[in-house]
Design an enzyme around this catalytic site. Sequence first.
Site, short mmCIF file in Angstrom:
data_model
loop_
_atom_site.label_atom_id
_atom_site.label_comp_id
_atom_site.label_asym_id
_atom_site.label_seq_id
_atom_site.Cartn_x
_atom_site.Cartn_y
_atom_site.Cartn_z
CG ASP A 4 -1.83 1.08 1.41
OD1 ASP A 4 -1.38 2.28 1.15
OD2 ASP A 4 -2.98 0.83 1.53
CG HIS A 5 1.09 4.49 -2.93
ND1 HIS A 5 -0.12 4.14 -3.39
CD2 HIS A 5 1.04 5.82 -3.08
CE1 HIS A 5 -0.67 5.26 -3.67
NE2 HIS A 5 0.02 6.36 -3.39
CD GLU B 29 -6.37 11.33 -5.44
OE1 GLU B 29 -5.42 11.31 -5.87
OE2 GLU B 29 -7.42 10.80 -5.52
CG ASP C 191 -8.99 4.30 -6.41
OD1 ASP C 191 -8.09 3.35 -6.91
OD2 ASP C 191 -8.77 5.52 -6.63
CG HIS D 298 -4.49 4.54 -0.34
ND1 HIS D 298 -3.37 3.67 -0.50
CD2 HIS D 298 -4.74 5.12 -1.59
CE1 HIS D 298 -3.28 3.39 -1.67
NE2 HIS D 298 -4.14 4.00 -2.48
C1 BG6 Z 1 -4.13 5.07 -5.82
C2 BG6 Z 1 -5.52 5.64 -6.34
O1 BG6 Z 1 -4.07 4.06 -5.09
O2 BG6 Z 1 -3.66 6.24 -4.98
C3 BG6 Z 1 -5.64 6.66 -7.03
O3 BG6 Z 1 -5.70 4.45 -7.37
C4 BG6 Z 1 -5.01 7.98 -6.41
O4 BG6 Z 1 -6.93 7.00 -7.46
C5 BG6 Z 1 -3.66 7.64 -5.73
O5 BG6 Z 1 -4.98 8.97 -7.01
C6 BG6 Z 1 -3.29 8.54 -4.57
O6 BG6 Z 1 -2.02 8.49 -4.26
P1 BG6 Z 1 -1.30 9.68 -3.79
O7 BG6 Z 1 0.12 9.06 -3.28
O8 BG6 Z 1 -1.03 10.55 -5.01
O9 BG6 Z 1 -1.75 10.36 -2.77
#
Ligand code: BG6
Length: 516
Positions: free
Chosen positions: A201-202, A240, A259, A264
């Site tokens: 999970d990034h 976002e 998503d 997250h």
């Molecule tokens: C991704 C989603 O996992 O995370 C995207 O699929 C989203 O829709 C993104 O924009 C947001 O990641 P970050 O690191 O830009 O906040």
Amino acid sequence: MTPMLDTATNPNSQAHPVGRPGDPCVMVIFGAAGDLTRRKLFPALYNLAKERLLSREFAVVGLSHGAMSTDDFRKWIADDIRQYAGKNADADIVEWFLKRVYYVSAEFDDKNAYTKLKELLEEVNRDHTTHQNYFFYLATAPRFFGPVVEQLADAGLMEEANQHWRRVIIEKPFGHDLDSARILNQQLLKVAKEKQIYRIDHYLGKETVQNILAFRFANGIFEPIWNRRYIDHVQISVAETVGVEKRGGYYDTAGALRDMVPNHIMQLISLTAMEPPVSFQADAVRDEQNKILHAIQPLSSEEVLTRTVRGQYGPGTHDGQRVPGYREESGVPPDSKTETFVAMKLLIDNWRWADVPFYLRTGKRLTAQNTHIVIQFRRAPFVLFRDTPVENLMPNQLVLHIQPEEGISLQFAAKVPGPIMRLGAVDMNFEYADYFGTQPSTGYERLLHDCMIGDATLFQRADMVEAGWCVVSPALDVWKALPPRNFPNYSAGSWGPKDADELLERDGRRWRNFEK
Ligand code: BG6
């Protein structure tokens, strides 16, 4: 979890990465020509090489279906790294790195591809003495996750021995709902052990997210008040400004809830709400996170109607420019009922958090890009300063700024200078960049390095992923049964549907918006 930053001697000094390099190993990337690989994974590997956190005995094998030679692939990667690092790209490191990059053209469902891969790995292993340690990064469409791991196992590539390890990193989305996540877990666990599976999970690669743990458990002053006696409620916003970009096709089958929330946002909730773990060993931390996910009160169908809000953006403006509505985006059907915004009120059934609402919201095309966690404390017990307008008597808020601002601020009341007693809300601010400078980072460095040293703390266990899906399941079910009738219900460039404001206003609260 091993700390990588050591600032013990002087908290004001620049932090220097410490820690051992990853084990000798080969990273095998399925989906090597994709966006994620080119924009994040290779730049992250370059940053790790620069920080001397890659073993000298390291190599990368990229797999993708396009026909390409290893030389062409190397040129491509070199361009990507130079584009990322700009004129600061270190030519020696780029050269060192490219020498250990290989390419295989392969269809992921073709058995022969795995025989080819195995042969190449034997060669690479000999040339770079990687000790037969391999990790497979699945940067592919989700339908390949299960089949690729099965094929790797059939080819004997998942077998560990005393002398070597084998791991697999799985990207999101992990399943489409609870049932599909369970099936995928079963499929993976038939051919690999849980300790070999790294579900990424990034969000957990972000410094500011990791800092939630440091902030809570390395400081004595906050933990005593981190509970229902002192905290009124918690707000988590992941806002976002972008729309669905080029991902309309995927996004329309997912929606904002799938998503962002089970993954997250659940990370942010569990790190904010968890009990102190007994150690920073992977399972000690993940056990506590998991307990929180299980303690989230499941929403009944009626509660889905009153405690969740969904929205879809219509046309609007961003930075003074007209931007299209969701239904006009490419890959999106003109009558789409997919939500691009979600807000929810959740309660956590445990002693620390009983009756403290956790409000969360996330959406595309909102006014500003901002991810933050607001911890709102209870008000002072009575109003001593009777002439103070109530909006100035703000309760204390501690804000963990995740991105794009990275820091922590504490809001409290102060006397406005002057002959009469007037109060104003002021902020005490900590910004990462002021203390630690900025480190080039894609957010994937830590996660890749952790996989190379076998530290799974920042990766999801099977039970956690399923628990995340359990939280959102009632909303998925009710929303499916009752399609929205008022979409689009917010304009691009706004803060989302007004129902989301009402969700808090009904409880006498309001969202804190950061417009910067
Ligand atoms: C991704 C989603 O996992 O995370 C995207 O699929 C989203 O829709 C993104 O924009 C947001 O990641 P970050 O690191 O830009 O906040």
